[in-house]
Design a protein around this motif. Structure first.
Motif, mmCIF file in Angstrom:
data_model
loop_
_atom_site.group_PDB
_atom_site.id
_atom_site.type_symbol
_atom_site.label_atom_id
_atom_site.label_comp_id
_atom_site.label_asym_id
_atom_site.label_seq_id
_atom_site.Cartn_x
_atom_site.Cartn_y
_atom_site.Cartn_z
ATOM 1 N N ASN A 156 55.774 16.508 13.253
ATOM 2 C CA ASN A 156 56.669 15.795 14.303
ATOM 3 C C ASN A 156 55.778 16.277 15.557
ATOM 4 O O ASN A 156 55.340 17.414 15.681
ATOM 5 C CB ASN A 156 57.985 16.412 14.243
ATOM 6 C CG ASN A 156 58.948 15.958 15.347
ATOM 7 O OD1 ASN A 156 58.354 15.807 16.463
ATOM 8 N ND2 ASN A 156 59.975 15.478 15.089
ATOM 9 N N GLU B 279 63.487 8.817 9.977
ATOM 10 C CA GLU B 279 62.439 9.629 10.688
ATOM 11 C C GLU B 279 61.330 8.979 10.892
ATOM 12 O O GLU B 279 60.483 9.500 11.502
ATOM 13 C CB GLU B 279 62.515 10.717 9.797
ATOM 14 C CG GLU B 279 63.981 11.694 9.865
ATOM 15 C CD GLU B 279 63.764 13.094 9.072
ATOM 16 O OE1 GLU B 279 63.898 14.031 9.649
ATOM 17 O OE2 GLU B 279 63.388 12.854 7.971
ATOM 18 N N PHE C 50 54.654 11.491 15.556
ATOM 19 C CA PHE C 50 54.078 12.433 14.784
ATOM 20 C C PHE C 50 52.489 12.582 15.415
ATOM 21 O O PHE C 50 51.829 11.752 15.971
ATOM 22 C CB PHE C 50 53.779 11.930 13.304
ATOM 23 C CG PHE C 50 55.157 11.903 12.594
ATOM 24 C CD1 PHE C 50 55.674 13.092 11.994
ATOM 25 C CD2 PHE C 50 55.876 10.598 12.451
ATOM 26 C CE1 PHE C 50 56.910 12.998 11.193
ATOM 27 C CE2 PHE C 50 56.921 10.425 11.712
ATOM 28 C CZ PHE C 50 57.594 11.671 11.138
#
Length: 152
Positions: A8, A56, A61
């Motif tokens: 992340n 998600e 990222f």
């Protein structure tokens, strides 16, 4: 040795293994810090896809290229040495990885991927004395190809 990690973007500079210590993961129990990396970028992506929620995927990222000096100690676990149903027994793999971290005999543990058993993940112990030698070599945004989520 260069290994890869997709993280992340909020944690793109964090290679402490703290995230894995919060809930535990395949190769560690809660409370044990471990940095999960892979030998290939594509394996990183697959490992992420099997471990994140579909909601998600839209998060930001980063792909990290991590340098692990060739001089550090690496232990390995061969797939054929693991019990037959190891992929289905996370308690078993939790124990192996957690003991590896506690023993601190090696900085890195090379393990087969549960996604593609012929490829390898490299588990790095942040509590090992050589961990200070592990460095992020590069970091760049990573976007999952949306075709991975469309089934025709």
């Amino acid at each position: 040795m260069i290994v890869y990690r997709i993280a992340n973007s909020l944690y793109k500079d964090d290679i402490s293994g703290y995230g894995a210590s919060i809930r535990g993961a395949r190769w560690n129990t809660p409370g044990i810090s471990m940095l999960y990396t892979s030998e290939h970028i594509s394996l990183c992506a697959l490992e992420m896809l099997v471990n994140i929620l579909i909601t998600e995927v839209k998060l930001n990222f980063h792909l990290l290229q991590i340098n692990v000096p060739d001089t550090v100690s690496i232990s390995s676990v061969a797939a054929q040495k693991l019990k037959q149903n190891w992929r289905d027994d996370e308690g078993y793999t939790n124990f192996i990885g957690s003991e590896f971290c506690k023993n601190k005999n090696s900085l890195v543990l090379k393990v087969p991927s549960a996604v593609i058993t012929e490829e390898y993940n490299y588990l790095i112990n942040p509590k090992h004395t050589d961990f200070k030698k592990v460095k992020i070599q590069s970091s760049k945004p990573f976007i999952f190809d949306q075709r991975l989520f469309s089934f025709k």
